[in-house]
Design a protein around this motif. Structure first.
Motif, PDB file in Angstrom:
ATOM      1  N   SER A 137      -6.740  18.661   8.237  1.00 44.79           N
ATOM      2  CA  SER A 137      -5.166  18.770   8.323  1.00 44.79           C
ATOM      3  C   SER A 137      -4.862  18.006   9.426  1.00 44.79           C
ATOM      4  CB  SER A 137      -4.981  20.224   8.135  1.00 44.79           C
ATOM      5  OG  SER A 137      -5.414  20.834   8.981  1.00 44.79           O
ATOM      6  N   GLU A 138      -5.464  18.053  10.674  1.00 40.20           N
ATOM      7  CA  GLU A 138      -5.191  17.644  11.910  1.00 40.20           C
ATOM      8  C   GLU A 138      -5.105  16.143  11.660  1.00 40.20           C
ATOM      9  OE1 GLU A 138      -3.397  19.161  14.509  1.00 40.20           O
ATOM     10  OE2 GLU A 138      -3.694  20.864  12.953  1.00 40.20           O
ATOM     11  N   TYR A 139      -6.305  15.554  11.242  1.00 42.02           N
ATOM     12  CA  TYR A 139      -6.406  14.040  11.073  1.00 42.02           C
ATOM     13  C   TYR A 139      -5.133  13.620  10.340  1.00 42.02           C
ATOM     14  CZ  TYR A 139     -11.258  13.880  12.906  1.00 42.02           C
ATOM     15  OH  TYR A 139     -12.191  14.016  13.572  1.00 42.02           O
ATOM     16  N   LEU A 140      -4.962  14.367   9.392  1.00 43.25           N
ATOM     17  CA  LEU A 140      -3.617  13.732   8.352  1.00 43.25           C
ATOM     18  C   LEU A 140      -2.271  14.027   8.938  1.00 43.25           C
ATOM     19  CD1 LEU A 140      -4.512  15.627   4.780  1.00 43.25           C
ATOM     20  CD2 LEU A 140      -5.374  13.542   5.783  1.00 43.25           C
ATOM     21  N   LYS A 141      -2.321  14.498  10.109  1.00 40.09           N
ATOM     22  CA  LYS A 141      -1.055  14.666  11.038  1.00 40.09           C
ATOM     23  C   LYS A 141      -1.024  13.532  12.112  1.00 40.09           C
ATOM     24  CE  LYS A 141      -0.494  19.797  10.441  1.00 40.09           C
ATOM     25  NZ  LYS A 141      -0.720  20.739  11.188  1.00 40.09           N
ATOM     26  N   SER A 142      -2.094  12.879  12.274  1.00 37.60           N
ATOM     27  CA  SER A 142      -2.357  11.720  13.326  1.00 37.60           C
ATOM     28  C   SER A 142      -1.171  10.761  13.128  1.00 37.60           C
ATOM     29  CB  SER A 142      -3.651  11.063  13.332  1.00 37.60           C
ATOM     30  OG  SER A 142      -3.663   9.827  13.819  1.00 37.60           O
ATOM     31  N   ARG A 143      -0.730  10.231  14.161  1.00 35.05           N
ATOM     32  CA  ARG A 143       0.244   9.199  14.072  1.00 35.05           C
ATOM     33  C   ARG A 143      -0.207   7.882  13.329  1.00 35.05           C
ATOM     34  NH1 ARG A 143      -0.333   5.347  18.009  1.00 35.05           N
ATOM     35  NH2 ARG A 143      -2.134   5.894  19.576  1.00 35.05           N
ATOM     36  N   LEU A 144      -1.749   7.757  13.456  1.00 34.87           N
ATOM     37  CA  LEU A 144      -2.305   6.311  13.163  1.00 34.87           C
ATOM     38  C   LEU A 144      -2.599   6.640  11.361  1.00 34.87           C
ATOM     39  CD1 LEU A 144      -4.643   5.788  15.954  1.00 34.87           C
ATOM     40  CD2 LEU A 144      -2.662   4.534  15.154  1.00 34.87           C
ATOM     41  N   TRP A 145      -2.385   7.885  10.831  1.00 31.43           N
ATOM     42  CA  TRP A 145      -2.878   8.199   9.315  1.00 31.43           C
ATOM     43  C   TRP A 145      -2.412   7.257   8.404  1.00 31.43           C
ATOM     44  CZ3 TRP A 145      -7.398  10.042   8.819  1.00 31.43           C
ATOM     45  CH2 TRP A 145      -8.037  10.243   7.628  1.00 31.43           C
ATOM     46  N   GLU A 146      -1.080   7.102   8.473  1.00 35.12           N
ATOM     47  CA  GLU A 146      -0.513   6.021   7.394  1.00 35.12           C
ATOM     48  C   GLU A 146      -1.193   4.673   7.624  1.00 35.12           C
ATOM     49  OE1 GLU A 146       1.704   6.458   4.763  1.00 35.12           O
ATOM     50  OE2 GLU A 146       1.575   8.731   5.501  1.00 35.12           O
ATOM     51  N   SER A 147      -1.645   4.363   8.677  1.00 35.91           N
ATOM     52  CA  SER A 147      -2.153   3.155   8.624  1.00 35.91           C
ATOM     53  C   SER A 147      -3.799   3.090   7.998  1.00 35.91           C
ATOM     54  CB  SER A 147      -2.504   2.698  10.241  1.00 35.91           C
ATOM     55  OG  SER A 147      -1.144   2.303  10.861  1.00 35.91           O
ATOM     56  N   VAL A 148      -4.261   4.243   8.216  1.00 31.47           N
ATOM     57  CA  VAL A 148      -5.601   4.460   7.582  1.00 31.47           C
ATOM     58  C   VAL A 148      -5.490   4.645   5.976  1.00 31.47           C
ATOM     59  CG1 VAL A 148      -7.229   6.360   6.929  1.00 31.47           C
ATOM     60  CG2 VAL A 148      -6.616   6.119   9.294  1.00 31.47           C
ATOM     61  N   ILE A 149      -4.400   5.054   5.662  1.00 32.79           N
ATOM     62  CA  ILE A 149      -4.017   5.110   4.001  1.00 32.79           C
ATOM     63  C   ILE A 149      -3.708   3.677   3.531  1.00 32.79           C
ATOM     64  CG2 ILE A 149      -2.446   5.934   2.300  1.00 32.79           C
ATOM     65  CD1 ILE A 149      -2.208   8.582   3.833  1.00 32.79           C
ATOM     66  N   ARG A 150      -2.779   2.826   4.307  1.00 39.18           N
ATOM     67  CA  ARG A 150      -2.595   1.585   4.074  1.00 39.18           C
ATOM     68  C   ARG A 150      -3.752   0.715   4.164  1.00 39.18           C
ATOM     69  NH1 ARG A 150       1.884   2.499   7.026  1.00 39.18           N
ATOM     70  NH2 ARG A 150       1.127   1.401   8.801  1.00 39.18           N
ATOM     71  N   SER A 151      -4.589   0.708   5.119  1.00 37.17           N
ATOM     72  CA  SER A 151      -5.878  -0.051   5.303  1.00 37.17           C
ATOM     73  C   SER A 151      -7.058   0.413   3.968  1.00 37.17           C
ATOM     74  CB  SER A 151      -6.465   0.336   6.662  1.00 37.17           C
ATOM     75  OG  SER A 151      -7.733  -0.454   6.684  1.00 37.17           O
ATOM     76  N   ALA A 152      -6.999   1.623   3.981  1.00 41.31           N
ATOM     77  CA  ALA A 152      -7.998   1.902   2.662  1.00 41.31           C
ATOM     78  C   ALA A 152      -7.518   1.372   1.489  1.00 41.31           C
ATOM     79  CB  ALA A 152      -7.921   3.497   2.725  1.00 41.31           C
ATOM     80  N   SER A 153      -6.139   1.377   1.104  1.00 41.57           N
ATOM     81  CA  SER A 153      -5.672   0.774  -0.154  1.00 41.57           C
ATOM     82  C   SER A 153      -5.909  -0.718  -0.148  1.00 41.57           C
ATOM     83  CB  SER A 153      -4.081   1.248  -0.070  1.00 41.57           C
ATOM     84  OG  SER A 153      -3.878   2.407  -0.403  1.00 41.57           O
ATOM     85  N   VAL A 154      -5.802  -1.280   0.908  1.00 43.56           N
ATOM     86  CA  VAL A 154      -6.187  -2.756   0.860  1.00 43.56           C
ATOM     87  C   VAL A 154      -7.465  -2.917   0.655  1.00 43.56           C
ATOM     88  CG1 VAL A 154      -6.203  -4.879   2.335  1.00 43.56           C
ATOM     89  CG2 VAL A 154      -4.099  -3.527   2.298  1.00 43.56           C
ATOM     90  N   ALA A 155      -8.447  -2.092   1.058  1.00 45.96           N
ATOM     91  CA  ALA A 155     -10.101  -2.271   0.928  1.00 45.96           C
ATOM     92  C   ALA A 155     -10.228  -1.508  -0.586  1.00 45.96           C
ATOM     93  CB  ALA A 155     -10.651  -1.256   2.183  1.00 45.96           C
ATOM     94  N   LEU A 156      -9.560  -0.760  -0.953  1.00 48.49           N
ATOM     95  CA  LEU A 156     -10.080  -0.414  -2.303  1.00 48.49           C
ATOM     96  C   LEU A 156      -9.675  -1.559  -3.233  1.00 48.49           C
ATOM     97  CD1 LEU A 156     -11.065   1.873  -4.175  1.00 48.49           C
ATOM     98  CD2 LEU A 156      -8.482   2.616  -4.142  1.00 48.49           C
ATOM     99  N   HIS A 157      -8.535  -1.969  -3.207  1.00 48.56           N
ATOM    100  CA  HIS A 157      -8.146  -3.247  -3.871  1.00 48.56           C
ATOM    101  C   HIS A 157      -8.974  -4.406  -3.858  1.00 48.56           C
ATOM    102  CE1 HIS A 157      -5.109  -5.891  -6.122  1.00 48.56           C
ATOM    103  NE2 HIS A 157      -5.360  -6.846  -5.161  1.00 48.56           N
ATOM    104  N   ALA A 158      -9.494  -4.532  -2.821  1.00 47.45           N
ATOM    105  CA  ALA A 158     -10.547  -5.804  -2.527  1.00 47.45           C
ATOM    106  C   ALA A 158     -11.891  -5.320  -3.202  1.00 47.45           C
ATOM    107  CB  ALA A 158     -10.794  -6.209  -1.145  1.00 47.45           C
ATOM    108  N   LEU A 159     -12.247  -4.071  -3.151  1.00 52.33           N
ATOM    109  CA  LEU A 159     -13.384  -3.581  -3.575  1.00 52.33           C
ATOM    110  C   LEU A 159     -13.300  -3.476  -5.392  1.00 52.33           C
ATOM    111  CD1 LEU A 159     -14.282  -0.562  -1.258  1.00 52.33           C
ATOM    112  CD2 LEU A 159     -15.779  -2.833  -1.721  1.00 52.33           C
ATOM    113  N   LEU A 160     -12.151  -3.373  -5.756  1.00 50.08           N
ATOM    114  CA  LEU A 160     -12.109  -3.399  -7.359  1.00 50.08           C
ATOM    115  C   LEU A 160     -11.842  -4.659  -7.953  1.00 50.08           C
ATOM    116  CD1 LEU A 160     -10.337   0.010  -7.559  1.00 50.08           C
ATOM    117  CD2 LEU A 160     -12.735  -0.376  -7.923  1.00 50.08           C
ATOM    118  N   ALA A 161     -11.167  -5.528  -7.118  1.00 48.01           N
ATOM    119  CA  ALA A 161     -10.870  -6.865  -7.656  1.00 48.01           C
ATOM    120  C   ALA A 161     -12.178  -7.688  -8.273  1.00 48.01           C
ATOM    121  CB  ALA A 161     -10.437  -8.087  -6.503  1.00 48.01           C
ATOM    122  N   ASP A 162     -12.157  -8.139  -9.343  1.00 50.51           N
ATOM    123  CA  ASP A 162     -13.092  -9.045 -10.099  1.00 50.51           C
ATOM    124  C   ASP A 162     -13.523 -10.480  -9.178  1.00 50.51           C
ATOM    125  OD1 ASP A 162     -12.459  -7.630 -13.257  1.00 50.51           O
ATOM    126  OD2 ASP A 162     -13.824  -7.019 -11.545  1.00 50.51           O
TER     127      ASP A 162
END
Length: 124
Positions: A99-124
Motif C-alpha cells: 500500500s505504501e509503494y502504491l502511494k509513491s510519487r513514482l507509482w503512476e510511472s511504474v503503471i505506465r511503464s509496465a503497460s508499455v512493456a506488457l504491450h511489447a510482450l503481447l505484440a506478435d
C-alpha cells in the motif's frame, strides 16, 4: 513462443508485468487481499522476485533475448520498467508495504511503464 528458450518463464514475466500495469489488480489483490480464486496469491514482492531474482530479466533485459524475451523492443521496454522500479526502491527501500509503494510519487510511472512493456510482450 518457440523462439524463447524458457516459455514458462516468459509466461511468469508477462503475468508479473500485467500485475504491475493494473492499478485495479494492485488495489484489489495486493492491498485488499481479494483473490480471484481459492489457492491464489499475489503481491508486489512476488512480482519483483519473478522479474529480478527468478528470471533476472530486469537486471539485464538485453541478455534475456532468446531466453525469455523475443526482441530488442521487449528488452528496451523492460529496461525502462527496471529504471523506474529501481527509482522507487531508491526512494522507498525494498521493505515497504504494498500500500505504501502504491502511494509513491513514482507509482503512476511504474503503471505506465509496465503497460508499455506488457504491450511489447503481447505484440506478435
Amino acid at each position: 513462443m518457440n523462439d524463447v528458450r524458457f516459455p514458462e518463464g516468459r509466461m511468469e514475466i508477462v503475468s508479473a508485468v500485467a500485475a504491475l500495469a493494473s492499478r485495479d489488480h494492485q488495489r484489489r489483490v495486493w492491498v485488499e487481499r481479494r483473490y480471484p480464486r481459492k489457492d491464489y496469491y499475489d503481491d508486489f514482492s512476488t512480482n519483483v522476485h519473478i522479474l529480478y531474482d527468478d528470471t533476472r530479466v530486469l537486471e539485464d533485459p538485453s541478455a534475456a533475448i532468446g531466453i525469455y524475451l523475443r526482441s530488442e523492443q521487449e528488452a528496451a521496454a523492460l529496461a525502462n520498467l527496471a529504471e523506474i522500479l529501481n527509482a522507487v526502491f531508491a526512494e522507498m527501500g525494498t521493505e515497504s508495504a504494498d500500500s505504501e509503494y502504491l502511494k509513491s510519487r513514482l507509482w503512476e510511472s511504474v503503471i505506465r511503464s509496465a503497460s508499455v512493456a506488457l504491450h511489447a510482450l503481447l505484440a506478435d
